[in-house]
Motif scaffolding. Sequence first.
Motif, short mmCIF file in Angstrom:
data_model
loop_
_atom_site.label_atom_id
_atom_site.label_comp_id
_atom_site.label_asym_id
_atom_site.label_seq_id
_atom_site.Cartn_x
_atom_site.Cartn_y
_atom_site.Cartn_z
N LEU A 87 48.47 36.32 39.78
CA LEU A 87 48.89 37.22 39.53
C LEU A 87 48.74 37.75 39.60
O LEU A 87 48.47 38.47 38.29
N ILE A 91 56.39 37.47 39.03
CA ILE A 91 57.15 36.63 39.97
C ILE A 91 59.09 37.72 39.89
O ILE A 91 59.04 38.21 38.96
N VAL A 217 56.30 35.44 44.42
CA VAL A 217 54.97 35.35 43.78
C VAL A 217 53.89 36.18 44.41
O VAL A 217 53.18 35.61 44.98
N VAL A 219 50.26 37.31 44.09
CA VAL A 219 48.86 36.48 44.24
C VAL A 219 48.21 36.87 44.49
O VAL A 219 48.60 38.20 46.15
#
Length: 445
Positions: A87, A91, A217, A219
């Motif tokens: 991450l 989120i 999300v 990333v």
Amino acid sequence: MKRGLLLAAWTAASVLAAPAQAQVSADWVRAHESFLAGDELRGRGSATPDEAIAAAYVAAQFRGFGLQPAPGMDGYLQKAEIVRLKLKAPITLTANGQAVPGAVLLAGDGQGSEGVARLTPAKAMSKMAPAPILLVTGDMPAMQLYRMARALKSPRLLLIRESADTQAMVQALHGEPRLPGGLRGVPHDPSPSVVVVPAAAFDALAAQKDVKVALTVPVEEKVATTTNAIGWLSGTDPKAGVLLLSAHLDHLGVQADGTIMHGANDDASGTTAVLELARTLAAKGRNTRGILFVAYGAEEIGGYGSTYFGAHPPVPLDQIVANVEVEMIGAQDPKLPAGTMMMTGFERSTLGETLKSHGALVTSDPYPEQNFFQRSDNYSLALKGVVAHTISGWAVVPTYHSKDDTVANIDIAFMTKAIQSLVEPLHALANSDAKPAWKPGGKPE
């Protein structure tokens, strides 16, 4: 790193200065253990510079024993890139366009999701028609839900209510959800995201109908390098096949609180066994069959070193007549006869019987319910058809994956005797035309 490499070079020079002996040495066992599981290597964390030092040490020993680089290699080290998702920001979870504060990702494949959430009792998940997003009720443990969803291959997102179980998981993960990682160039399978929703927010969502949910999300890729150390004792008959003797050299590294997980038993003991087998078998001279000695990296985070080796072997896999992996032989299992080790999947092939007939102190696995055959580096090669098993001492030793897995808790005398019991059986197999084979139903699919 320079300090570790200088020590490795000094130790290798000492080997060269010592007379060649085909006898396992308790002093060498302790010396290898003390270096590999010492504070200086900081627990040999998977795909870290500490793991690389351990691999360089093993490679230096191989060279000192007179082993050569494996066919097609110009040195003793094989490196591979591991790409993991992390991450890069928290989120975002929204319901009907409104942010749901406090939502935490436990696991997933790094992909977002969007759709209408369907209220689903946990115990009914496997019986209901597939849906991309589930609002799951019930008290089933989060990772059990995750495994169930992966098996169903239908939900993309599970929203679960915060509980004592999820709080413990969040704490154990230290803010790092379980996201995919793998070898460079190997795609990962899709898997559902599991998001914990604060109790009040979850109850509010459950009370509504046709809630439109969206998960983002963010990333980024984190790249690390793992290192295998490989040594080669060439045979006199290229058509006779090759033996593979292996162990994994990595462990758990340094924990968040600074605790060093030394990994003396898991698996400095197996790496030490490979080193002593390399030294003693090399001292006996060339065999009919060639022997590969390998110490894999990154076993603890997914068996990446052995997987890469299996995809890039220095000799064709169909030339490997047997693989003996050694793991955790630093203590005697009280369930087994004194001095005896277990072989995972003993009944699956003729390898254990062959070694035992020549004096190896090995017997069947007393813990079949633990599925140890599938839990070590032998398995990635077994799936490719190689007759591959792992030899262990006490597989359920109380120090497993604990801060107490130190040299002080290693039984050096047992280790020495156990390794010595493998020398002549492996030497015999290396000079035989016998080829271990899978028994009916023994080869994993």
